[in-house]
Design a protein around this motif. Structure first.
Motif, PDB file in Angstrom:
ATOM      1  N   ALA A   1       0.823  -1.214   0.000  1.00  0.00           N
ATOM      2  CA  ALA A   1       0.000   0.000   0.000  1.00  0.00           C
ATOM      3  C   ALA A   1       0.854   1.259   0.000  1.00  0.00           C
ATOM      4  O   ALA A   1       0.419   2.316  -0.483  1.00  0.00           O
ATOM      5  CB  ALA A   1      -0.934  -0.007   1.217  1.00  0.00           C
ATOM      6  N   GLU A   2       2.070   1.155   0.534  1.00  0.00           N
ATOM      7  CA  GLU A   2       2.999   2.290   0.534  1.00  0.00           C
ATOM      8  C   GLU A   2       3.701   2.468  -0.811  1.00  0.00           C
ATOM      9  O   GLU A   2       4.503   3.381  -0.980  1.00  0.00           O
ATOM     10  CB  GLU A   2       4.050   2.093   1.627  1.00  0.00           C
ATOM     11  CG  GLU A   2       3.476   2.186   3.042  1.00  0.00           C
ATOM     12  CD  GLU A   2       4.493   1.820   4.109  1.00  0.00           C
ATOM     13  OE1 GLU A   2       4.190   2.021   5.293  1.00  0.00           O
ATOM     14  OE2 GLU A   2       5.585   1.312   3.755  1.00  0.00           O
ATOM     15  N   GLY A   3       3.413   1.578  -1.757  1.00  0.00           N
ATOM     16  CA  GLY A   3       4.001   1.684  -3.078  1.00  0.00           C
ATOM     17  C   GLY A   3       5.252   0.866  -3.278  1.00  0.00           C
ATOM     18  O   GLY A   3       5.943   1.016  -4.292  1.00  0.00           O
ATOM     19  N   ARG A   4       5.575  -0.002  -2.324  1.00  0.00           N
ATOM     20  CA  ARG A   4       6.769  -0.839  -2.460  1.00  0.00           C
ATOM     21  C   ARG A   4       6.418  -2.137  -3.189  1.00  0.00           C
ATOM     22  O   ARG A   4       5.289  -2.600  -3.168  1.00  0.00           O
ATOM     23  CB  ARG A   4       7.354  -1.166  -1.086  1.00  0.00           C
ATOM     24  CG  ARG A   4       7.622   0.049  -0.229  1.00  0.00           C
ATOM     25  CD  ARG A   4       8.252  -0.358   1.093  1.00  0.00           C
ATOM     26  NE  ARG A   4       8.069   0.666   2.095  1.00  0.00           N
ATOM     27  CZ  ARG A   4       8.765   1.791   2.165  1.00  0.00           C
ATOM     28  NH1 ARG A   4       9.718   2.010   1.296  1.00  0.00           N
ATOM     29  NH2 ARG A   4       8.520   2.679   3.100  1.00  0.00           N
ATOM     30  N   THR A   5       7.435  -2.698  -3.802  1.00  0.00           N
ATOM     31  CA  THR A   5       7.302  -4.025  -4.397  1.00  0.00           C
ATOM     32  C   THR A   5       7.808  -5.050  -3.395  1.00  0.00           C
ATOM     33  O   THR A   5       8.898  -4.898  -2.845  1.00  0.00           O
ATOM     34  CB  THR A   5       8.126  -4.116  -5.693  1.00  0.00           C
ATOM     35  OG1 THR A   5       7.614  -3.180  -6.641  1.00  0.00           O
ATOM     36  CG2 THR A   5       8.058  -5.519  -6.276  1.00  0.00           C
ATOM     37  N   VAL A   6       7.030  -6.107  -3.164  1.00  0.00           N
ATOM     38  CA  VAL A   6       7.431  -7.178  -2.249  1.00  0.00           C
ATOM     39  C   VAL A   6       7.501  -8.475  -3.035  1.00  0.00           C
ATOM     40  O   VAL A   6       6.522  -8.882  -3.663  1.00  0.00           O
ATOM     41  CB  VAL A   6       6.431  -7.334  -1.080  1.00  0.00           C
ATOM     42  CG1 VAL A   6       6.932  -8.385  -0.095  1.00  0.00           C
ATOM     43  CG2 VAL A   6       6.206  -5.993  -0.382  1.00  0.00           C
ATOM     44  N   VAL A   7       8.676  -9.100  -3.027  1.00  0.00           N
ATOM     45  CA  VAL A   7       8.881 -10.369  -3.730  1.00  0.00           C
ATOM     46  C   VAL A   7       9.182 -11.433  -2.683  1.00  0.00           C
ATOM     47  O   VAL A   7      10.107 -11.275  -1.877  1.00  0.00           O
ATOM     48  CB  VAL A   7      10.034 -10.278  -4.747  1.00  0.00           C
ATOM     49  CG1 VAL A   7      10.150 -11.593  -5.525  1.00  0.00           C
ATOM     50  CG2 VAL A   7       9.825  -9.113  -5.701  1.00  0.00           C
ATOM     51  N   ILE A   8       8.410 -12.513  -2.700  1.00  0.00           N
ATOM     52  CA  ILE A   8       8.526 -13.549  -1.678  1.00  0.00           C
ATOM     53  C   ILE A   8       8.811 -14.889  -2.335  1.00  0.00           C
ATOM     54  O   ILE A   8       8.093 -15.302  -3.254  1.00  0.00           O
ATOM     55  CB  ILE A   8       7.219 -13.658  -0.852  1.00  0.00           C
ATOM     56  CG1 ILE A   8       6.888 -12.318  -0.198  1.00  0.00           C
ATOM     57  CG2 ILE A   8       7.321 -14.762   0.195  1.00  0.00           C
ATOM     58  CD1 ILE A   8       5.492 -12.273   0.413  1.00  0.00           C
TER      59      ILE A   8
ATOM     60  N   VAL B   1       1.973 -22.744   0.125  1.00  0.00           N
ATOM     61  CA  VAL B   1       0.943 -22.413  -0.867  1.00  0.00           C
ATOM     62  C   VAL B   1      -0.228 -21.665  -0.230  1.00  0.00           C
ATOM     63  O   VAL B   1      -0.835 -20.794  -0.865  1.00  0.00           O
ATOM     64  CB  VAL B   1       0.450 -23.670  -1.611  1.00  0.00           C
ATOM     65  CG1 VAL B   1       1.560 -24.253  -2.464  1.00  0.00           C
ATOM     66  CG2 VAL B   1      -0.090 -24.719  -0.641  1.00  0.00           C
ATOM     67  N   ASP B   2      -0.556 -22.000   1.013  1.00  0.00           N
ATOM     68  CA  ASP B   2      -1.667 -21.311   1.668  1.00  0.00           C
ATOM     69  C   ASP B   2      -1.308 -19.854   1.944  1.00  0.00           C
ATOM     70  O   ASP B   2      -2.146 -18.957   1.811  1.00  0.00           O
ATOM     71  CB  ASP B   2      -2.044 -22.032   2.961  1.00  0.00           C
ATOM     72  CG  ASP B   2      -2.635 -23.408   2.690  1.00  0.00           C
ATOM     73  OD1 ASP B   2      -3.735 -23.471   2.118  1.00  0.00           O
ATOM     74  OD2 ASP B   2      -1.993 -24.415   3.029  1.00  0.00           O
ATOM     75  N   PHE B   3      -0.052 -19.607   2.332  1.00  0.00           N
ATOM     76  CA  PHE B   3       0.409 -18.233   2.522  1.00  0.00           C
ATOM     77  C   PHE B   3       0.376 -17.472   1.201  1.00  0.00           C
ATOM     78  O   PHE B   3      -0.073 -16.323   1.136  1.00  0.00           O
ATOM     79  CB  PHE B   3       1.825 -18.236   3.102  1.00  0.00           C
ATOM     80  CG  PHE B   3       2.422 -16.864   3.270  1.00  0.00           C
ATOM     81  CD1 PHE B   3       2.091 -16.085   4.363  1.00  0.00           C
ATOM     82  CD2 PHE B   3       3.301 -16.358   2.329  1.00  0.00           C
ATOM     83  CE1 PHE B   3       2.638 -14.810   4.520  1.00  0.00           C
ATOM     84  CE2 PHE B   3       3.855 -15.095   2.480  1.00  0.00           C
ATOM     85  CZ  PHE B   3       3.513 -14.318   3.580  1.00  0.00           C
ATOM     86  N   ALA B   4       0.848 -18.099   0.130  1.00  0.00           N
ATOM     87  CA  ALA B   4       0.844 -17.457  -1.178  1.00  0.00           C
ATOM     88  C   ALA B   4      -0.580 -17.103  -1.605  1.00  0.00           C
ATOM     89  O   ALA B   4      -0.824 -16.032  -2.160  1.00  0.00           O
ATOM     90  CB  ALA B   4       1.506 -18.361  -2.213  1.00  0.00           C
ATOM     91  N   ALA B   5      -1.515 -18.012  -1.339  1.00  0.00           N
ATOM     92  CA  ALA B   5      -2.906 -17.763  -1.713  1.00  0.00           C
ATOM     93  C   ALA B   5      -3.474 -16.552  -0.979  1.00  0.00           C
ATOM     94  O   ALA B   5      -4.266 -15.789  -1.532  1.00  0.00           O
ATOM     95  CB  ALA B   5      -3.750 -18.993  -1.418  1.00  0.00           C
ATOM     96  N   ARG B   6      -3.042 -16.363   0.265  1.00  0.00           N
ATOM     97  CA  ARG B   6      -3.554 -15.250   1.068  1.00  0.00           C
ATOM     98  C   ARG B   6      -2.816 -13.945   0.814  1.00  0.00           C
ATOM     99  O   ARG B   6      -3.396 -12.872   0.971  1.00  0.00           O
ATOM    100  CB  ARG B   6      -3.454 -15.599   2.560  1.00  0.00           C
ATOM    101  CG  ARG B   6      -4.284 -16.795   2.983  1.00  0.00           C
ATOM    102  CD  ARG B   6      -3.972 -17.198   4.419  1.00  0.00           C
ATOM    103  NE  ARG B   6      -4.387 -16.165   5.358  1.00  0.00           N
ATOM    104  CZ  ARG B   6      -3.908 -16.057   6.594  1.00  0.00           C
ATOM    105  NH1 ARG B   6      -2.985 -16.895   7.030  1.00  0.00           N
ATOM    106  NH2 ARG B   6      -4.339 -15.087   7.385  1.00  0.00           N
ATOM    107  N   ALA B   7      -1.536 -14.014   0.414  1.00  0.00           N
ATOM    108  CA  ALA B   7      -0.705 -12.815   0.392  1.00  0.00           C
ATOM    109  C   ALA B   7      -0.386 -12.276  -0.997  1.00  0.00           C
ATOM    110  O   ALA B   7      -0.138 -11.076  -1.142  1.00  0.00           O
ATOM    111  CB  ALA B   7       0.614 -13.094   1.125  1.00  0.00           C
ATOM    112  N   ALA B   8      -0.370 -13.140  -2.004  1.00  0.00           N
ATOM    113  CA  ALA B   8       0.224 -12.740  -3.291  1.00  0.00           C
ATOM    114  C   ALA B   8      -0.812 -12.264  -4.301  1.00  0.00           C
ATOM    115  O   ALA B   8      -1.911 -12.830  -4.400  1.00  0.00           O
ATOM    116  CB  ALA B   8       1.007 -13.911  -3.878  1.00  0.00           C
ATOM    117  N   ASP B   9      -0.444 -11.242  -5.074  1.00  0.00           N
ATOM    118  CA  ASP B   9      -1.239 -10.809  -6.224  1.00  0.00           C
ATOM    119  C   ASP B   9      -0.859 -11.595  -7.476  1.00  0.00           C
ATOM    120  O   ASP B   9      -1.689 -11.815  -8.351  1.00  0.00           O
ATOM    121  CB  ASP B   9      -1.002  -9.318  -6.510  1.00  0.00           C
ATOM    122  CG  ASP B   9      -1.411  -8.437  -5.346  1.00  0.00           C
ATOM    123  OD1 ASP B   9      -2.504  -8.645  -4.808  1.00  0.00           O
ATOM    124  OD2 ASP B   9      -0.631  -7.546  -4.977  1.00  0.00           O
TER     125      ASP B   9
END
Length: 216
Positions: free
Chosen positions: A146-153, A158-166
């Motif tokens: 939301a602050e405009g940063r890019t986050v790469v994980i 897979v459950d975390f990815a489903a909840r966190a990733a665009d």
């Protein structure tokens, strides 16, 4: 995402500027390649939290780690302020090795985020975290975005990815084999589908929160 040895961590280190590259450049927000600038400037471009976050902790107390981060970052953002937002209540005198895995991750995140980098790289950040801690981490990731940063994980979770990733990029042997919006990619293979999607297929739900929101 990808199996062990697929190149996920190598990609993060290459993006960070400290890992090897065979070709290409990195330009966060059209800025300079972090590989080509002094360390202090690079920290404001790209921050990396490695798989073993304790590798970045080497002083005798939480306060010493936070003060060192402030001294190196040259930013007006105080590491203590960031840590209190991520994991409030950690005493200054605590030795970093006495922290829980979640607190240790929060401390390293605070150290990296004190430099206010434009890009944040997280390598397997959910290892050792329970559901509540993962939910807190998702909140941090959402705030950074939301602050405009890019986050790469990089993650196997897979459950975390489903909840966190665009967006999800799937790698194999150093190559990208799939790339697209999270709902499209992680249900295309049983290996990467979260448990909710497996149970409710073919309904288009990846997380429990999505199911709750869909209830009449």
């Amino acid at each position: 995402m990808g199996r062990n040895g697929s190149g996920k961590s190598s990609l993060l280190w290459a993006l960070h500027g400290s890992g090897p590259r065979r070709a290409g450049t990195v330009k966060p927000a059209d800025g300079p390649d972090p590989r080509d600038v002094p360390t202090a400037r690079a920290r404001r471009l790209v921050g990396l939290v490695p798989q073993t976050s304790s590798d970045l902790l080497y002083l005798e107390s939480v306060k010493q780690e936070l003060d060192q981060a402030d001294a190196e970052s040259g930013s007006t953002t105080k590491a203590r302020t960031v840590l209190d937002r991520l994991a409030p209540g950690i005493d200054d005198t605590t030795h970093p090795r006495d922290l829980s895995e979640g607190q240790e991750l929060a401390l390293v995140l605070a150290i990296q985020l004190s430099a206010a980098p434009e890009v944040v790289l997280l390598d397997e950040p959910t290892r050792g975290l329970d559901y509540r801690a993962k939910t807190a981490l998702i909140g941090v990731v959402n705030t950074l975005a939301a602050e405009g940063r890019t986050v790469v994980i990089s993650t196997h979770d897979v459950d975390f990815a489903a909840r966190a990733a665009d967006r999800v990029v799937v790698m194999a042997e150093g190559d990208v084999v799939d790339d697209g919006p999270t709902p499209d990619v992680i249900v295309s293979s049983p290996v990467f589908a979260p448990r909710t999607a497996k149970i409710l297929a073919p309904l288009p739900y990846l997380t429990v929160d999505q199911v709750k929101a869909a209830r009449p």
